[in-house]
Every structure is written in C-alpha cells, then in structure tokens.
Design an enzyme around this catalytic site. Structure first.
Site, PDB file in Angstrom:
ATOM      1  N   LYS A  15       0.825  -1.217   0.000  1.00  0.00           N
ATOM      2  CA  LYS A  15       0.000   0.000   0.000  1.00  0.00           C
ATOM      3  C   LYS A  15       0.858   1.267   0.000  1.00  0.00           C
ATOM      4  O   LYS A  15       0.616   2.194  -0.770  1.00  0.00           O
ATOM      5  CB  LYS A  15      -0.920   0.036   1.234  1.00  0.00           C
ATOM      6  CG  LYS A  15      -1.888  -1.119   1.342  1.00  0.00           C
ATOM      7  CD  LYS A  15      -2.811  -0.963   2.542  1.00  0.00           C
ATOM      8  CE  LYS A  15      -2.114  -1.005   3.887  1.00  0.00           C
ATOM      9  NZ  LYS A  15      -1.527  -2.333   4.225  1.00  0.00           N
ATOM     10  N   ARG A  90      -9.604   0.619   8.956  1.00  0.00           N
ATOM     11  CA  ARG A  90      -9.139  -0.730   9.283  1.00  0.00           C
ATOM     12  C   ARG A  90     -10.153  -1.508  10.101  1.00  0.00           C
ATOM     13  O   ARG A  90      -9.938  -2.687  10.376  1.00  0.00           O
ATOM     14  CB  ARG A  90      -7.859  -0.618  10.121  1.00  0.00           C
ATOM     15  CG  ARG A  90      -6.566  -0.881   9.380  1.00  0.00           C
ATOM     16  CD  ARG A  90      -5.442  -0.734  10.388  1.00  0.00           C
ATOM     17  NE  ARG A  90      -4.219  -1.352   9.983  1.00  0.00           N
ATOM     18  CZ  ARG A  90      -3.249  -0.743   9.295  1.00  0.00           C
ATOM     19  NH1 ARG A  90      -3.392   0.492   8.906  1.00  0.00           N
ATOM     20  NH2 ARG A  90      -2.144  -1.384   9.006  1.00  0.00           N
ATOM     21  N   ARG A 129      11.938  -5.687   5.196  1.00  0.00           N
ATOM     22  CA  ARG A 129      11.633  -4.274   4.924  1.00  0.00           C
ATOM     23  C   ARG A 129      12.527  -3.324   5.716  1.00  0.00           C
ATOM     24  O   ARG A 129      12.815  -3.542   6.887  1.00  0.00           O
ATOM     25  CB  ARG A 129      10.175  -3.989   5.272  1.00  0.00           C
ATOM     26  CG  ARG A 129       9.832  -2.498   5.144  1.00  0.00           C
ATOM     27  CD  ARG A 129       8.383  -2.267   4.910  1.00  0.00           C
ATOM     28  NE  ARG A 129       7.570  -2.514   6.082  1.00  0.00           N
ATOM     29  CZ  ARG A 129       6.240  -2.378   6.084  1.00  0.00           C
ATOM     30  NH1 ARG A 129       5.609  -2.010   4.987  1.00  0.00           N
ATOM     31  NH2 ARG A 129       5.555  -2.634   7.171  1.00  0.00           N
ATOM     32  N   ARG A 162      11.366  -1.087  11.169  1.00  0.00           N
ATOM     33  CA  ARG A 162      10.279  -0.710  12.077  1.00  0.00           C
ATOM     34  C   ARG A 162      10.184  -1.689  13.243  1.00  0.00           C
ATOM     35  O   ARG A 162      10.383  -2.884  13.077  1.00  0.00           O
ATOM     36  CB  ARG A 162       8.952  -0.703  11.314  1.00  0.00           C
ATOM     37  CG  ARG A 162       8.668   0.598  10.616  1.00  0.00           C
ATOM     38  CD  ARG A 162       7.521   0.509   9.640  1.00  0.00           C
ATOM     39  NE  ARG A 162       6.338  -0.184  10.152  1.00  0.00           N
ATOM     40  CZ  ARG A 162       5.192  -0.273   9.480  1.00  0.00           C
ATOM     41  NH1 ARG A 162       5.085   0.267   8.276  1.00  0.00           N
ATOM     42  NH2 ARG A 162       4.163  -0.910   9.989  1.00  0.00           N
ATOM     43  N   ARG A 173      -0.503  -8.412  13.818  1.00  0.00           N
ATOM     44  CA  ARG A 173      -1.053  -7.530  12.772  1.00  0.00           C
ATOM     45  C   ARG A 173      -1.886  -8.316  11.768  1.00  0.00           C
ATOM     46  O   ARG A 173      -2.951  -7.855  11.342  1.00  0.00           O
ATOM     47  CB  ARG A 173       0.089  -6.801  12.049  1.00  0.00           C
ATOM     48  CG  ARG A 173       0.689  -5.676  12.888  1.00  0.00           C
ATOM     49  CD  ARG A 173       2.109  -5.337  12.477  1.00  0.00           C
ATOM     50  NE  ARG A 173       2.206  -4.737  11.155  1.00  0.00           N
ATOM     51  CZ  ARG A 173       3.339  -4.681  10.454  1.00  0.00           C
ATOM     52  NH1 ARG A 173       4.454  -5.206  10.934  1.00  0.00           N
ATOM     53  NH2 ARG A 173       3.343  -4.099   9.279  1.00  0.00           N
TER      54      ARG A 173
HETATM   55  P1  ADP Z   1       1.116  -1.887   7.727  1.00  0.00           P
HETATM   56  O1  ADP Z   1       0.054  -1.724   6.709  1.00  0.00           O
HETATM   57  O2  ADP Z   1       2.441  -2.286   7.171  1.00  0.00           O
HETATM   58  O3  ADP Z   1       0.719  -2.781   8.867  1.00  0.00           O
HETATM   59  P2  ADP Z   1       0.840   0.909   8.713  1.00  0.00           P
HETATM   60  O4  ADP Z   1       1.987   1.809   8.597  1.00  0.00           O
HETATM   61  O5  ADP Z   1      -0.364   1.175   7.872  1.00  0.00           O
HETATM   62  O6  ADP Z   1       1.460  -0.528   8.432  1.00  0.00           O
HETATM   63  O7  ADP Z   1       0.346   0.833  10.226  1.00  0.00           O
HETATM   64  C1  ADP Z   1       1.237   0.554  11.273  1.00  0.00           C
HETATM   65  C2  ADP Z   1       0.487   0.446  12.590  1.00  0.00           C
HETATM   66  O8  ADP Z   1      -0.139   1.716  12.896  1.00  0.00           O
HETATM   67  C3  ADP Z   1      -0.661  -0.561  12.634  1.00  0.00           C
HETATM   68  O9  ADP Z   1      -0.208  -1.872  12.913  1.00  0.00           O
HETATM   69  C4  ADP Z   1      -1.503   0.021  13.764  1.00  0.00           C
HETATM   70  O10 ADP Z   1      -0.945  -0.269  15.026  1.00  0.00           O
HETATM   71  C5  ADP Z   1      -1.382   1.519  13.543  1.00  0.00           C
HETATM   72  N1  ADP Z   1      -2.472   1.999  12.658  1.00  0.00           N
HETATM   73  C6  ADP Z   1      -2.323   2.503  11.400  1.00  0.00           C
HETATM   74  N2  ADP Z   1      -3.520   2.802  10.865  1.00  0.00           N
HETATM   75  C7  ADP Z   1      -4.460   2.466  11.793  1.00  0.00           C
HETATM   76  C8  ADP Z   1      -5.878   2.506  11.840  1.00  0.00           C
HETATM   77  N3  ADP Z   1      -6.602   2.933  10.797  1.00  0.00           N
HETATM   78  N4  ADP Z   1      -6.500   2.086  12.975  1.00  0.00           N
HETATM   79  C9  ADP Z   1      -5.794   1.646  14.026  1.00  0.00           C
HETATM   80  N5  ADP Z   1      -4.466   1.555  14.038  1.00  0.00           N
HETATM   81  C10 ADP Z   1      -3.782   1.954  12.946  1.00  0.00           C
END
Ligand code: ADP
Ligand code: ZN
Length: 216
Positions: A15, A90, A129, A162, A173
């Site tokens: 994404k 999400r 990554r 990360r 996750r």
């Molecule tokens: P990825 O898609 O690689 O898991 P992101 O950078 O989108 O990584 O998100 C990293 C973390 O940030 C998630 O695992 C969560 O803890 C938090 N996060 C991001 N977006 C949301 C969301 N919409 N609702 C709740 N937590 C979120």
C-alpha cells in the site's frame, strides 16, 4: 479520473509503495495513518506515546483516536484535489465514521483499491523491509535495495527496521487484518466500490494497472 481513494490490503501488500507512486503521478494527497502515528512517535507527542504502546505490539490504535486524526486531516483544503487513504479504515466503526465524514465535507469515496497478496510473500516482504527515517520511503534488503547500503535514495536519510516488523508483532497484525479489516472488503463490495488487484505482479506493473484504472 477517480480521486477520493481508499487503498486496502494486508500489511506488506504494498500500500505504502503504491501510494507514493500514485501520489506523484496523479497529484493526490497521501494520507497514511501509520506514517502519521510514526511522525507523532518521533516527535514524542502525547499522541505518539499513546500510539507507540499499541503499534509496537502490532495492535490497532483505538478507533476514537484514529478517527479524530483522519477527520481533521481530510477536512484540510489540500484534500480538495483528491486523497489516497492508506491504512484507514481498518475496522467497521472506522469505515462507518468515514462515510459520515465524507458526507459532511462533500468528498465521497469513489473507489476502494484492494491489493491481494499471499501470506508467505507478506512475511518475506515485511521481514526484509527497511524504511527511511526521514521520508518514510520503503526498501527491501533483497528486492528493493537502496543504491548505497542503509541510505535513502530519495533524501539521504538513514534506513531502519520498524519496531513492528518482527515475527511476533507481524503475527498480531495479520490476526487483526483477518478479524477486523478483511470484513471491510464485503462492506465496500456491497457499496459497489471495490476493485481488487494482484500485488504479486511486481510494483511497476501494479502501479501501471492501478494508474490506468484510476485514470479511466
Ligand atoms: P502496515 O500496513 O504495514 O501494517 P501501517 O503503517 O499502515 O502498516 O500501520 C502501522 C500500525 O499503525 C498498525 O499496525 C496500527 O498499530 C497503527 N495503525 C495505522 N492505521 C491504523 C488505523 N486505521 N487504525 C488503528 N491503528 C492503525
Ligand atoms: Zn528518505
């Protein structure tokens, strides 16, 4: 051209990479909740401290916090040009809140671009990554190496791994993805907004396919 877009897919589906390519090509505002939280963590704000306690374990940040953040961002004037939501919504409450917000600001979601990817590949991508500490650009130790080891091609910033890109947090996750996020595909399918793409074709082909689709 479609301009108010949601990008969905499991962690590691690509994404963030796709969002950065589309942002340049189509001049859309990229809104990544993950990047927003990581910026807050880096700046050691109250939001950052709260978010870190969830993110580092692989858990989701509570809905009220995340929804408030996105509402504020989407209401800003630059989003008029069109936006790419990456990592939001999400959960079902987030999707419902987004529908309400979009209505209030008269910027309806026009399409949901979903990236399909198998589990084995997700694990391979996430475990290798590396991310730029300055600009968030993504790399991979085998498949997307920077020109100089440990240094961002785009801004010269240092690359790091990360805290949530480890086996244990990734497992959590993926569980959240299956339980809370995946059901949103049905939600958007019923609204007639869902369009799925195979992320295994590679980032350049994926970018072409999605760009051509959005430009129609
Ligand atoms: P990825 O898609 O690689 O898991 P992101 O950078 O989108 O990584 O998100 C990293 C973390 O940030 C998630 O695992 C969560 O803890 C938090 N996060 C991001 N977006 C949301 C969301 N919409 N609702 C709740 N937590 C979120
Ligand atoms: Zn960088």
């Amino acid at each position: 051209m479609k301009k108010n877009i949601i990008l969905m897919g499991p962690p590691g589906a690509g994404k963030g990479t796709l969002a950065k390519q589309l942002k340049e090509a189509l001049h859309l505002v990229h809104i990544s909740t993950g990047d927003m939280f990581r910026d807050a963590i880096k700046a050691k704000t109250e939001l950052g401290n709260l978010a870190a306690s969830y993110i580092n374990r692989g858990d989701l940040v509570p809905d009220d916090v995340t929804i408030g953040l996105v509402k504020e961002r989407l209401s800003q004037p630059d989003c008029e040009a069109g936006f790419l939501l990456d990592g939001f919504p999400r959960t079902l409450p987030q999707a419902e809140a987004l529908e309400e917000i979009a209505k209030q600001i008269s910027r309806p979601i026009e399409v949901v671009v979903n990236l399909d990817c198998d589990n084995e590949e997700l694990v391979r991508r996430i475990s290798g990554r590396r991310v730029c500490k300055n600009c968030g650009a993504p790399y991979h130790v085998v498949t997307m190496k920077p020109k100089a080891e440990g240094v961002c091609d785009l801004c010269g910033g240092p690359l790091y791994q990360r805290k949530d890109d480890n086996e244990e947090a990734l497992k959590v996750r993926l569980e959240h993805y299956v339980a809370e996020t995946k059901p949103l595909l049905d939600y958007y399918e019923k609204l007639g907004l869902l369009e799925s793409f195979d992320s295994l074709v590679g980032k350049e082909q994926l970018f072409d396919e999605v760009k051509n689709f959005l430009n129609k």
